[in-house]
Design an enzyme around this catalytic site. Structure first.
Site, PDB file in Angstrom:
ATOM      1  NE  ARG A 207      -2.795  -1.399   3.302  1.00 58.29           N
ATOM      2  CZ  ARG A 207      -3.101  -2.676   3.558  1.00 58.29           C
ATOM      3  NH1 ARG A 207      -3.807  -3.379   2.697  1.00 58.29           N
ATOM      4  NH2 ARG A 207      -2.697  -3.251   4.671  1.00 58.29           N
ATOM      5  CG  ASP A 245     -13.980  -7.688  -4.059  1.00 59.95           C
ATOM      6  OD1 ASP A 245     -12.779  -7.747  -3.746  1.00 59.95           O
ATOM      7  OD2 ASP A 245     -14.819  -8.550  -3.703  1.00 59.95           O
ATOM      8  CB  CYS A 332      -1.881 -14.578  -1.235  1.00 62.22           C
ATOM      9  SG  CYS A 332      -3.596 -14.900  -1.614  1.00 62.22           S
TER      10      CYS A 332
END
Ligand code: SAH
Length: 388
Positions: A207, A245, A332
């Site tokens: 970020r 999303d 991830c």
């Protein structure tokens, strides 16, 4: 006490302080109740440490102490060490949320503990750690004096352990959501329904990077969750940040996160859509695309299909990004390591027919440490790509 005895020649991993014991390494398993802590000995009878065991799990045992340290004392010491590792790294005036315990990364298998301001959230993955929960809660409450301790144990891995999902209040009062600061930026963290324990703390450093490189750019934040990358890009001077999303609830919180940081609501649009479809929309004009999907490979046998998924979205992003542009892409899945992920991005770049250079590589934030003796604790990897 009855001990678990490892087969001759199968004690090396435990001697090297790896936490896991698979059934194939075990010679004798005594009578025990699943979740119990047992001494672990090598074939000649030498004590290697203590672990908790569960016959239902594909990982039969997980070490909680090595050598002759008593296991409960080792857990308490592990918690103190985890707190000490994070002490002093964060300026409380700027950053109020962090991961306190990163499971095997901190030598505490099956335990995640995240701190959001004065609210502690635990996630427990195994039956053995479930049995240690009272000790863990008591120890952390004494050390941190949080307003509340919540549990968000809703991991698929629990099923394999014979555990149901568990959510609720372990101490203090229920908390719906909490406001945190990260490097001076404010975020709402939904504690009742959010993903993970509520916020992707592992992306803190990414970020900060996004804030640094976003000036003048039009960002497409794909897999945006509660919009943290969009907020950081706009604070860093992006001209627009659109968030995609499938979760409407996450996007609603993303909108609130815009307001919380004084960003105008027209600084970006929110699309409750599938990213695989969205990246095929004809009208995209973004010169910065972030891809931060959920783990496509949840187990080893998923790796091939997962790589296909990663390649598809990366090819689409590399094709669609306006040049000269940036793509920040993550995986991830711990089963897809950095070398494999780079190969996937290479294939995607070839198929997209674009000039692509890696500017930086990323990993999980440093409060998610990787245990050198237990490398499975590395999972998040990302590349900042320059496309022209
Ligand atoms: N970048 C976020 C975290 C992303 S987590 C952050 O820093 O906070 C992954 C997100 O992908 C979740 O919010 C999930 O709802 C979303 N998701 C999963 N599959 C998706 C799909 N096919 N299309 C769009 N969003 C998806």
């Amino acid at each position: 006490m009855n001990a678990v005895v490892l087969k001759a020649g199968r004690d090396k991993a435990v001697r090297n302080r790896h936490h896991w014991i698979f059934s194939g390494a075990i010679r004798d398993l005594p009578e025990f109740e699943d979740g119990a802590i047992l001494p672990v000995r090598d074939a000649r009878g030498e004590l290697l440490g203590h672990g908790y065991f569960n016959r239902k799990s594909s990982i039969t045992g997980r070490m909680v102490s090595f050598g002759d340290e008593p296991p409960e004392a080792a857990v308490r010491r592990g918690l103190d060490r985890a707190l000490a590792l994070r002490a002093g790294f964060f300026d409380p005036a700027l950053t109020t949320a962090r991961r306190l315990v990163n499971a095997e990364g901190d030598g505490l298998p099956g335990l995640i503990a995240d701190l959001y301001g004065d609210v502690l959230v635990l996630q427990i993955a195994t039956l053995g750690m479930e049995k240690l929960k009272p000790l863990v809660v008591e120890h952390l409450v004494r050390a941190l004096k949080p307003r509340a301790v919540l549990e968000r144990s809703d991991l698929p891995a629990r099923r394999e352990e014979g555990l149901e999902d568990a959510e609720g209040v372990l101490a203090g009062q229920p908390v719906e959501r909490v406001r945190i600061l990260e490097n001076g930026v404010s975020f709402w963290v939904g504690l009742a329904r959010g993903q993970k324990t509520g916020f992707y703390l592992d992306q803190r450093e990414s970020r900060a990077l996004v804030r640094r490189v976003a000036a003048g750019r039009r960002l497409l934040n794909a897999f945006a969750y509660t919009g943290s990358f969009s907020v950081c890009a706009l604070l860093g001077g992006a001209v627009r940040a659109d968030s995609v999303d499938t979760s409407e609830a996450a996007l609603a919180l993303a909108q609130e996160n815009f307001e919380l940081n004084g960003l105008p609501s027209d600084a970006g649009a929110f699309f409750a859509q599938d990213v695989f479809e969205f990246l095929r929309e004809p009208a995209l004009d973004h010169d910065f695309i972030i891809l931060d999907p959920p783990a496509f490979a949840k187990k080893r046998t998923d790796v091939v299909a997962a790589c296909r998924g990663y390649k598809d979205i990366n090819r689409l992003a590399l094709q669609r990004v306006r040049t000269p542009g940036l793509v920040l892409t993550f995986s991830c899945s711990h089963f897809v390591d950095e070398v494999l992920f780079q190969q996937v991005v290479f294939q995607a770049a070839r198929e997209a027919g674009r000039r692509v250079r890696i500017l930086q590589k990323h990993r999980q934030a440093f409060d998610h440490p990787v245990n050198i003796y237990h490398p499975e604790t590395a999972y998040l990897k990302g590349f900042l790509l320059y496309v022209d």
